[in-house]
Scaffold this active site. Sequence first.
Site, PDB file in Angstrom:
ATOM      1  N   GLY A 179       1.501   5.243 -15.677  1.00 13.95           N
ATOM      2  CA  GLY A 179       0.931   4.720 -14.666  1.00 13.95           C
ATOM      3  C   GLY A 179       0.687   6.044 -13.587  1.00 13.95           C
ATOM      4  O   GLY A 179       0.186   7.149 -14.045  1.00 13.95           O
ATOM      5  N   GLY A 180       0.507   5.752 -12.274  1.00 10.75           N
ATOM      6  CA  GLY A 180      -0.114   6.797 -11.515  1.00 10.75           C
ATOM      7  C   GLY A 180       0.681   8.044 -11.298  1.00 10.75           C
ATOM      8  O   GLY A 180       0.313   9.100 -11.387  1.00 10.75           O
ATOM      9  N   ALA A 181       2.248   7.783 -11.350  1.00 10.69           N
ATOM     10  CA  ALA A 181       2.980   9.071 -11.389  1.00 10.69           C
ATOM     11  C   ALA A 181       2.790   9.859 -12.675  1.00 10.69           C
ATOM     12  O   ALA A 181       2.635  11.055 -12.436  1.00 10.69           O
ATOM     13  CB  ALA A 181       4.256   8.705 -11.090  1.00 10.69           C
TER      14      ALA A 181
ATOM     15  N   GLU B 262       8.269   5.227  -9.413  1.00 11.94           N
ATOM     16  CA  GLU B 262       9.111   4.441  -9.038  1.00 11.94           C
ATOM     17  C   GLU B 262      10.509   4.512  -9.575  1.00 11.94           C
ATOM     18  O   GLU B 262      11.521   4.347  -9.043  1.00 11.94           O
ATOM     19  CB  GLU B 262       8.771   2.839  -9.071  1.00 11.94           C
TER      20      GLU B 262
ATOM     21  N   LEU C  40       2.664 -11.654  -6.346  1.00  8.30           N
ATOM     22  CA  LEU C  40       2.324 -10.809  -4.901  1.00  8.30           C
ATOM     23  C   LEU C  40       1.213 -11.439  -4.134  1.00  8.30           C
ATOM     24  O   LEU C  40       0.118 -11.189  -4.592  1.00  8.30           O
ATOM     25  CB  LEU C  40       2.668  -9.622  -4.990  1.00  8.30           C
TER      26      LEU C  40
ATOM     27  N   ARG D 294      11.575   0.669   1.692  1.00  4.10           N
ATOM     28  CA  ARG D 294      10.345   1.444   1.577  1.00  4.10           C
ATOM     29  C   ARG D 294       9.139   0.508   2.585  1.00  4.10           C
ATOM     30  O   ARG D 294       9.185  -0.453   2.612  1.00  4.10           O
ATOM     31  CB  ARG D 294       9.788   1.300   0.060  1.00  4.10           C
TER      32      ARG D 294
ATOM     33  N   GLN E 217      14.109  -3.497  -2.788  1.00  7.39           N
ATOM     34  CA  GLN E 217      13.274  -4.506  -1.913  1.00  7.39           C
ATOM     35  C   GLN E 217      12.860  -5.756  -2.214  1.00  7.39           C
ATOM     36  O   GLN E 217      12.312  -5.883  -3.098  1.00  7.39           O
ATOM     37  CB  GLN E 217      12.064  -3.465  -1.504  1.00  7.39           C
TER      38      GLN E 217
ATOM     39  N   HIS F 118       9.909  -8.406  -1.264  1.00  4.35           N
ATOM     40  CA  HIS F 118       8.870  -8.396  -0.452  1.00  4.35           C
ATOM     41  C   HIS F 118       8.713  -9.882   0.004  1.00  4.35           C
ATOM     42  O   HIS F 118       8.869 -10.844  -0.760  1.00  4.35           O
ATOM     43  CB  HIS F 118       7.396  -8.326  -1.406  1.00  4.35           C
TER      44      HIS F 118
ATOM     45  N   PHE G 257      -0.433  -2.066   8.365  1.00  8.46           N
ATOM     46  CA  PHE G 257       0.431  -2.378   7.159  1.00  8.46           C
ATOM     47  C   PHE G 257       1.870  -2.467   7.947  1.00  8.46           C
ATOM     48  O   PHE G 257       2.052  -1.592   8.897  1.00  8.46           O
ATOM     49  CB  PHE G 257       0.431  -1.372   6.128  1.00  8.46           C
TER      50      PHE G 257
ATOM     51  N   GLY H 131       5.252   7.696 -19.479  1.00 11.98           N
ATOM     52  CA  GLY H 131       4.679   6.729 -18.543  1.00 11.98           C
ATOM     53  C   GLY H 131       3.438   7.002 -18.212  1.00 11.98           C
ATOM     54  O   GLY H 131       2.807   8.191 -17.883  1.00 11.98           O
TER      55      GLY H 131
ATOM     56  N   HIS I 124      10.712  -6.674  -5.405  1.00  9.39           N
ATOM     57  CA  HIS I 124       9.554  -6.124  -5.439  1.00  9.39           C
ATOM     58  C   HIS I 124       9.783  -4.569  -6.071  1.00  9.39           C
ATOM     59  O   HIS I 124       8.868  -4.156  -6.864  1.00  9.39           O
ATOM     60  CB  HIS I 124       8.924  -6.313  -4.170  1.00  9.39           C
TER      61      HIS I 124
ATOM     62  N   ASP J   4      13.421   1.210 -18.007  1.00  9.97           N
ATOM     63  CA  ASP J   4      13.757   1.795 -19.175  1.00  9.97           C
ATOM     64  C   ASP J   4      14.131   3.277 -19.023  1.00  9.97           C
ATOM     65  O   ASP J   4      15.385   3.668 -19.554  1.00  9.97           O
ATOM     66  CB  ASP J   4      12.897   2.015 -20.269  1.00  9.97           C
TER      67      ASP J   4
ATOM     68  N   ARG K  23       9.659  -4.817   5.603  1.00  8.21           N
ATOM     69  CA  ARG K  23       9.680  -6.041   4.677  1.00  8.21           C
ATOM     70  C   ARG K  23      11.365  -6.344   4.606  1.00  8.21           C
ATOM     71  O   ARG K  23      11.440  -7.734   4.395  1.00  8.21           O
ATOM     72  CB  ARG K  23       9.255  -5.411   3.197  1.00  8.21           C
TER      73      ARG K  23
ATOM     74  N   THR L 146      -0.587  -9.421  -1.249  1.00 10.85           N
ATOM     75  CA  THR L 146      -0.324  -8.327  -0.426  1.00 10.85           C
ATOM     76  C   THR L 146      -0.026  -8.335   1.050  1.00 10.85           C
ATOM     77  O   THR L 146      -0.606  -9.264   1.672  1.00 10.85           O
ATOM     78  CB  THR L 146      -1.488  -7.268  -0.658  1.00 10.85           C
ATOM     79  N   GLU L 147       0.830  -7.206   1.646  1.00  7.74           N
ATOM     80  CA  GLU L 147       1.066  -7.298   2.788  1.00  7.74           C
ATOM     81  C   GLU L 147      -0.372  -6.875   3.794  1.00  7.74           C
ATOM     82  O   GLU L 147      -0.309  -7.487   4.918  1.00  7.74           O
ATOM     83  CB  GLU L 147       1.941  -6.167   3.278  1.00  7.74           C
TER      84      GLU L 147
ATOM     85  N   SER M  40       4.503   3.742  -1.646  1.00 11.98           N
ATOM     86  CA  SER M  40       4.688   3.841  -3.198  1.00 11.98           C
ATOM     87  C   SER M  40       3.517   4.892  -3.667  1.00 11.98           C
ATOM     88  O   SER M  40       3.837   5.535  -4.520  1.00 11.98           O
ATOM     89  CB  SER M  40       5.281   2.728  -3.650  1.00 11.98           C
TER      90      SER M  40
HETATM   91  C1  LIG Z   1       2.159  -6.375  -7.279  1.00 17.94           C
HETATM   92  C2  LIG Z   1       2.275  -5.251  -6.931  1.00 17.94           C
HETATM   93  C3  LIG Z   1       1.462  -4.717  -5.826  1.00 17.94           C
HETATM   94  C4  LIG Z   1       1.846  -3.469  -5.057  1.00 17.94           C
HETATM   95  N1  LIG Z   1       1.045  -2.910  -4.153  1.00 17.94           N
HETATM   96  C5  LIG Z   1       1.357  -1.663  -3.816  1.00 17.94           C
HETATM   97  C6  LIG Z   1       0.403  -1.442  -2.740  1.00 17.94           C
HETATM   98  O1  LIG Z   1      -0.553  -1.804  -2.308  1.00 17.94           O
HETATM   99  N2  LIG Z   1       0.849  -0.046  -2.162  1.00 17.94           N
HETATM  100  C7  LIG Z   1       1.723   0.563  -2.658  1.00 17.94           C
HETATM  101  O2  LIG Z   1       2.038   1.686  -2.062  1.00 17.94           O
HETATM  102  N3  LIG Z   1       2.656   0.317  -3.551  1.00 17.94           N
HETATM  103  C8  LIG Z   1       2.414  -1.055  -4.069  1.00 17.94           C
HETATM  104  N4  LIG Z   1       2.995  -1.589  -5.118  1.00 17.94           N
HETATM  105  C9  LIG Z   1       4.263  -0.591  -5.815  1.00 17.94           C
HETATM  106  C10 LIG Z   1       3.489   0.327  -6.637  1.00 17.94           C
HETATM  107  O3  LIG Z   1       2.477  -0.135  -7.324  1.00 17.94           O
HETATM  108  C11 LIG Z   1       4.673   0.929  -7.696  1.00 17.94           C
HETATM  109  O4  LIG Z   1       5.624   1.154  -7.308  1.00 17.94           O
HETATM  110  C12 LIG Z   1       3.822   2.179  -8.443  1.00 17.94           C
HETATM  111  O5  LIG Z   1       2.698   2.008  -8.893  1.00 17.94           O
HETATM  112  C13 LIG Z   1       4.892   2.639  -9.610  1.00 17.94           C
HETATM  113  O6  LIG Z   1       3.998   3.743 -10.505  1.00 17.94           O
HETATM  114  P1  LIG Z   1       4.566   4.299 -11.619  1.00 17.94           P
HETATM  115  O7  LIG Z   1       3.861   5.560 -11.890  1.00 17.94           O
HETATM  116  O8  LIG Z   1       5.974   5.047 -11.045  1.00 17.94           O
HETATM  117  O9  LIG Z   1       4.995   3.248 -12.642  1.00 17.94           O
HETATM  118  P2  LIG Z   1       4.028   2.252 -13.126  1.00 17.94           P
HETATM  119  O10 LIG Z   1       2.715   2.125 -12.758  1.00 17.94           O
HETATM  120  O11 LIG Z   1       5.006   1.087 -13.294  1.00 17.94           O
HETATM  121  O12 LIG Z   1       4.170   2.668 -14.748  1.00 17.94           O
HETATM  122  C14 LIG Z   1       5.060   2.888 -15.488  1.00 17.94           C
HETATM  123  C15 LIG Z   1       4.545   3.474 -16.768  1.00 17.94           C
HETATM  124  O13 LIG Z   1       5.717   3.784 -17.829  1.00 17.94           O
HETATM  125  C16 LIG Z   1       5.733   3.506 -18.946  1.00 17.94           C
HETATM  126  N5  LIG Z   1       7.044   2.982 -19.432  1.00 17.94           N
HETATM  127  C17 LIG Z   1       7.940   2.128 -19.191  1.00 17.94           C
HETATM  128  N6  LIG Z   1       8.843   2.425 -20.041  1.00 17.94           N
HETATM  129  C18 LIG Z   1       8.815   3.007 -21.037  1.00 17.94           C
HETATM  130  C19 LIG Z   1       9.031   3.322 -22.373  1.00 17.94           C
HETATM  131  N7  LIG Z   1      10.504   2.939 -22.327  1.00 17.94           N
HETATM  132  N8  LIG Z   1       8.596   4.101 -23.102  1.00 17.94           N
HETATM  133  C20 LIG Z   1       7.423   4.615 -22.921  1.00 17.94           C
HETATM  134  N9  LIG Z   1       6.537   4.259 -21.613  1.00 17.94           N
HETATM  135  C21 LIG Z   1       7.330   3.408 -20.602  1.00 17.94           C
HETATM  136  C22 LIG Z   1       4.716   2.233 -18.966  1.00 17.94           C
HETATM  137  O14 LIG Z   1       3.942   1.885 -20.196  1.00 17.94           O
HETATM  138  C23 LIG Z   1       3.720   2.508 -17.838  1.00 17.94           C
HETATM  139  O15 LIG Z   1       2.841   3.353 -18.258  1.00 17.94           O
HETATM  140  C24 LIG Z   1       2.867  -2.762  -5.554  1.00 17.94           C
HETATM  141  C25 LIG Z   1       3.806  -3.122  -6.742  1.00 17.94           C
HETATM  142  C26 LIG Z   1       3.396  -4.391  -7.294  1.00 17.94           C
HETATM  143  C27 LIG Z   1       4.438  -4.946  -8.479  1.00 17.94           C
END
Ligand SMILES: Cc1cc2nc3c(=O)[nH]c(=O)nc-3n(C[C@H](O)[C@H](O)[C@H](O)COP(=O)(O)OP(=O)(O)OC[C@H]3O[C@@H](n4cnc5c(N)ncnc54)[C@H](O)[C@@H]3O)c2cc1C
Length: 576
Positions: free
Chosen positions: A14-16, A380, A249, A391, A237, A239, A117, A12, A349, A218, A283, A251-252, A396
Amino acid sequence: MNVHSFDAIVVGGGGAGLYAALALSQGKVSTAVLSKLYPTRSHTGAAQGGIGAALANREEDHPEWHMFDTVKGSDYLADQDAVQILCEEAVTTVYELEHLGLPFNRTPDGKIDQRRFGGHTKDHGKSPVQRACFAADRTGHMILQTLYQQCIKNEVTFFDEFHAVDLIMKDGVCCGVVAYSIEKGDLHVFHTKAVLFATGGSGRMFKITSNAHALTGDGMAIALRNGVPLEDMEFFQFHPTGIYKMGILLTEACRGEGGILRNRKGERFMERYAPTIKDLAPRDIVSRCIYLEVRDGNGIDGKDYVHLDLTILGKEVIKKKLPDIDDFVRTYMGLDPSRDLVPIQPTAHYAMGGIPANVRSEVVKDEKNTVLKGFYAAGECACVSVHGANRLGTNSLVDILVFGRRAGLSMADYCKGSDYTPLPSDPLGPTQETIARLRSQNSGERTAALRDQLQSVMMDKCGVFRTESGLQEARSEVLKLKDRYSRLAISDKSQVFNSDLLDAMELGNLMDLSLVTVEAALARQESRGAHYREDYPKRNDAQWLKHSLASMSHGAVRLNYKNVVITQFQPQERKY
Ligand SMILES: Cc1cc2nc3c(=O)[nH]c(=O)nc-3n(C[C@H](O)[C@H](O)[C@H](O)COP(=O)(O)OP(=O)(O)OC[C@H]3O[C@@H](n4cnc5c(N)ncnc54)[C@H](O)[C@@H]3O)c2cc1C
């Protein structure tokens, strides 16, 4: 067999995942990130409104107030030891992001700006407080870009467009990941000391959702199939403000900046339901109120939507603080938010539930919180649980960063003190069989049709309002769809960029998660946070103040429960 070895594997980008990878590389641990998407296309980049932290830059605020709001927002299901860490480390995390180069909006005297918020309040619920730090309405985009640049600088290795399909376990220890190369169509084994799942959410279970196409849960489904129970899956949740029919979305922060919801009569109906914080109620509450208005005949033109009124903000504020929202409303609706009311409806959401993890981001596999060696989860896809049954907005982004970083730090510790567990003799076996089966069938069920039906069932029968009979129907329909899924045929048999095959594998994950969600929702005979049972409309702490743990074997779901950690705040009636 393609085998790669790294001390730590992060699935993954993403941010995490990126914050964990950064912490690992700074700890001099050889680290690879696998991501099915190019990392900066992860859903974190879509996060709009902000990241919550009690910096007190605009007005008095304290991490303890943030903690109170988070626990109350969670309908008292969150584990309070974890929430305390979340709210205290939120402050240092935001400053660290600032130092890593994140361009936050500023107050006139140069501090990080903050806005209101939903559910974030002053002094234990007295009035809304300005706690959300933001970079216009592109906060997540800025976080992702900042962290990605730092990972590149610290020489993290990336395997982009590698789709993880299985975990490798040996003698109860997690020692690797099997991944499918999207570009080449072959399987790879990643042998490692520690695996982190940071695979994001599962909103694609529902028909109307704010979630990107890739959010098919996944990681959660792979963990489930490897014997890890999933925690609190009944809490999903909705939204309140998705664009009508599309779910995109808004945003809130629209309401944080002063926007309000109006029904058919033009009435600001949230004043009736939450007299203190009105449109900024959490929410779960606002989404239910929208549907109650619709049921009372107060939907616009008798339909199932209401209006978001941003006209009162004026052009200037919209352009400066909500530029992307302005753009979305113009592009998708052909409306001008500074002049027109915007049609909105609740949109699926965020998954409060997920892979159970402790505050060191170690995955725990039972109600006694026994650690599964070598396996970590954050973001997430994980359930720590800091969000409980609902939440709060902005929490998040805090969660993925605080616990993503913690995952990196604990994995670095673990890697230094442990050796590689040898791989089992045939790590690819089960995956090869699954893929061969999907490729071999020439005629049969189609992914798109099954997915549409699954999403409709979940939306209609396991959405904002739930009942025993609706959930029973959902269960039997999901079981039928799962059966049809076993006869799935894909038409594209090629090796390279075979999205047909990937869609099929993702649908299998959504099927398993839907079943678990429905079973956990059917069992929970109370209403709490996002889980609202019309036949049990009250919260029932005597029987249900506990986390659910759903495991699956041979297609059947079994439920267990574990205690909620309560430290400071005893459950109270939730009034806003
Ligand atoms: C439109 C929208 C607006 C939002 N706004 C806010 C906000 O303002 N404030 C807030 O706190 N939260 C917000 N959220 C929620 C928040 O953005 C998410 O919960 C958070 O960013 C999730 O981060 P993550 O790192 O867990 O996963 P993600 O950023 O979703 O990343 C998941 C990663 O996993 C990888 N992955 C997934 N499955 C596989 C696989 N099988 N094999 C290899 N790689 C895989 C993907 O490629 C990706 O890189 C928002 C969500 C949405 C949808």
